[in-house]
Design a protein around this motif. Structure first.
Motif, PDB file in Angstrom:
ATOM      1  N   GLY A  18       0.556  -1.251   0.023  1.00 48.45           N
ATOM      2  CA  GLY A  18      -0.158  -0.137   0.052  1.00 48.45           C
ATOM      3  C   GLY A  18       0.744   1.168   0.029  1.00 48.45           C
ATOM      4  N   MET A  19       1.985   1.178   0.029  1.00 46.78           N
ATOM      5  CA  MET A  19       2.919   2.549  -0.294  1.00 46.78           C
ATOM      6  C   MET A  19       2.711   3.322   0.863  1.00 46.78           C
ATOM      7  N   GLN A  20       2.437   2.973   2.135  1.00 49.56           N
ATOM      8  CA  GLN A  20       2.267   3.687   3.263  1.00 49.56           C
ATOM      9  C   GLN A  20       3.216   4.683   3.501  1.00 49.56           C
ATOM     10  N   THR A  21       4.376   4.375   3.414  1.00 53.41           N
ATOM     11  CA  THR A  21       5.667   5.337   3.614  1.00 53.41           C
ATOM     12  C   THR A  21       6.162   5.687   2.360  1.00 53.41           C
ATOM     13  N   PRO A  22       6.969   6.949   2.337  1.00 55.32           N
ATOM     14  CA  PRO A  22       7.868   7.011   1.308  1.00 55.32           C
ATOM     15  C   PRO A  22       9.039   5.937   1.226  1.00 55.32           C
ATOM     16  N   MET A  23       9.957   5.659   0.303  1.00 56.30           N
ATOM     17  CA  MET A  23      10.915   4.701   0.208  1.00 56.30           C
ATOM     18  C   MET A  23      12.314   5.210  -0.012  1.00 56.30           C
ATOM     19  N   CYS A  24      13.228   4.648   0.493  1.00 57.66           N
ATOM     20  CA  CYS A  24      14.590   5.305   0.080  1.00 57.66           C
ATOM     21  C   CYS A  24      15.637   3.929   0.137  1.00 57.66           C
ATOM     22  N   THR A  25      17.000   4.246  -0.142  1.00 58.33           N
ATOM     23  CA  THR A  25      17.729   3.202  -0.059  1.00 58.33           C
ATOM     24  C   THR A  25      18.107   2.706   1.326  1.00 58.33           C
ATOM     25  N   ALA A  26      18.606   1.704   1.550  1.00 56.46           N
ATOM     26  CA  ALA A  26      18.984   1.136   2.776  1.00 56.46           C
ATOM     27  C   ALA A  26      20.298   1.318   3.008  1.00 56.46           C
ATOM     28  N   ARG A  27      21.214   2.130   2.081  1.00 55.79           N
ATOM     29  CA  ARG A  27      22.445   2.300   2.219  1.00 55.79           C
ATOM     30  C   ARG A  27      22.717   2.672   3.407  1.00 55.79           C
ATOM     31  N   PRO A  28      23.666   2.332   4.414  1.00 55.86           N
ATOM     32  CA  PRO A  28      24.012   2.799   5.582  1.00 55.86           C
ATOM     33  C   PRO A  28      24.716   4.226   5.631  1.00 55.86           C
ATOM     34  N   GLY A  29      24.601   5.058   6.552  1.00 55.43           N
ATOM     35  CA  GLY A  29      25.169   6.366   6.446  1.00 55.43           C
ATOM     36  C   GLY A  29      26.634   6.063   6.303  1.00 55.43           C
ATOM     37  N   TRP A  30      27.357   5.419   6.906  1.00 54.14           N
ATOM     38  CA  TRP A  30      28.852   5.435   6.875  1.00 54.14           C
ATOM     39  C   TRP A  30      29.307   5.141   5.333  1.00 54.14           C
ATOM     40  N   MET A  31      28.332   4.937   4.745  1.00 54.60           N
ATOM     41  CA  MET A  31      28.563   4.917   2.934  1.00 54.60           C
ATOM     42  C   MET A  31      28.632   6.082   2.276  1.00 54.60           C
ATOM     43  N   ASN A  32      27.956   7.016   2.778  1.00 58.64           N
ATOM     44  CA  ASN A  32      27.560   8.206   2.234  1.00 58.64           C
ATOM     45  C   ASN A  32      28.661   9.439   2.326  1.00 58.64           C
ATOM     46  N   ILE A  33      28.709   9.785   1.316  1.00 57.64           N
ATOM     47  CA  ILE A  33      29.649  11.354   1.333  1.00 57.64           C
ATOM     48  C   ILE A  33      29.046  12.307   2.029  1.00 57.64           C
ATOM     49  N   SER A  34      28.050  12.619   2.140  1.00 54.26           N
ATOM     50  CA  SER A  34      27.280  13.480   2.984  1.00 54.26           C
ATOM     51  C   SER A  34      27.593  13.626   4.535  1.00 54.26           C
ATOM     52  N   PHE A  35      27.611  14.764   5.071  1.00 59.74           N
ATOM     53  CA  PHE A  35      27.855  14.671   6.259  1.00 59.74           C
ATOM     54  C   PHE A  35      26.339  14.497   7.432  1.00 59.74           C
ATOM     55  N   ARG A  36      25.679  14.697   6.421  1.00 62.53           N
ATOM     56  CA  ARG A  36      24.015  14.868   7.102  1.00 62.53           C
ATOM     57  C   ARG A  36      23.686  13.377   7.413  1.00 62.53           C
ATOM     58  N   LYS A  37      23.174  13.115   8.789  1.00 62.19           N
ATOM     59  CA  LYS A  37      22.794  11.848   9.236  1.00 62.19           C
ATOM     60  C   LYS A  37      21.399  11.440   8.745  1.00 62.19           C
ATOM     61  N   GLY A  38      21.412  10.345   8.279  1.00 69.54           N
ATOM     62  CA  GLY A  38      20.173   9.869   7.478  1.00 69.54           C
ATOM     63  C   GLY A  38      18.982   9.322   8.510  1.00 69.54           C
ATOM     64  N   LEU A  39      18.798  10.199   9.256  1.00 66.67           N
ATOM     65  CA  LEU A  39      17.605   9.968  10.360  1.00 66.67           C
ATOM     66  C   LEU A  39      16.336   9.646   9.643  1.00 66.67           C
ATOM     67  N   TYR A  40      16.154  10.393   8.400  1.00 69.81           N
ATOM     68  CA  TYR A  40      14.970  10.063   7.603  1.00 69.81           C
ATOM     69  C   TYR A  40      14.553   8.510   7.478  1.00 69.81           C
ATOM     70  N   LYS A  41      15.662   8.009   7.169  1.00 69.88           N
ATOM     71  CA  LYS A  41      15.553   6.413   6.854  1.00 69.88           C
ATOM     72  C   LYS A  41      14.880   5.400   7.977  1.00 69.88           C
ATOM     73  N   ASN A  42      14.776   6.228   9.133  1.00 70.42           N
ATOM     74  CA  ASN A  42      14.042   5.560  10.266  1.00 70.42           C
ATOM     75  C   ASN A  42      12.473   5.521  10.024  1.00 70.42           C
ATOM     76  N   THR A  43      12.006   6.386   9.250  1.00 74.21           N
ATOM     77  CA  THR A  43      10.425   6.482   9.083  1.00 74.21           C
ATOM     78  C   THR A  43      10.066   5.963   7.569  1.00 74.21           C
ATOM     79  N   MET A  44      11.132   5.377   6.844  1.00 76.07           N
ATOM     80  CA  MET A  44      10.785   4.989   5.570  1.00 76.07           C
ATOM     81  C   MET A  44      11.055   3.801   5.224  1.00 76.07           C
ATOM     82  N   ARG A  45      10.330   3.265   4.045  1.00 73.61           N
ATOM     83  CA  ARG A  45      10.718   1.718   3.706  1.00 73.61           C
ATOM     84  C   ARG A  45      12.106   1.905   2.904  1.00 73.61           C
TER      85      ARG A  45
END
Length: 106
Positions: A18-45
């Motif tokens: 039912g696409m109840q939540t937005p979706m994002c990649t499950a790639r862990p934060g330590w693999m990102n170049i960005s300094f931003r914490k991926g807290l949004y991943k906690n509320t997404m598929r």
């Protein structure tokens, strides 16, 4: 099974659920170049996306097909023996092709 197929299954399941939540990649934060914490991943598929391969190099047409999580380091290592380089060569080998395109450096 190729990662693209696995990703398609995950997206289809998300749609069936039912696409109840937005979706994002499950790639862990330590693999990102960005300094931003991926807290949004906690509320997404979270969708596991492991599309890291260089798929093809067409020397005649001078075209390289890569998946979005292939890194600039991988691409550079593949191109150098051919005597090729990218017009813009980033200093970060871990920067992904997809990320490179998203931030507008293409």
């Amino acid at each position: 099974m190729h990662p693209t197929t696995v990703t398609i299954f995950q997206v289809k399941k998300w749609r069936r659920d039912g696409m109840q939540t937005p979706m994002c990649t499950a790639r862990p934060g330590w693999m990102n170049i960005s300094f931003r914490k991926g807290l949004y991943k906690n509320t997404m598929r979270n969708i596991d996306v492991n599309l890291i391969d260089i798929l093809a190099v067409d020397v005649e047409r001078r075209v390289v097909r890569v998946e979005p999580l292939a890194t600039m380091g991988q691409l550079t290592a593949m191109l150098l023996p051919l005597g090729w380089t990218l017009p813009v060569l980033p200093e970060l080998d871990d920067l992904t092709v997809g990320g490179f395109n998203i931030i507008g450096l293409n």
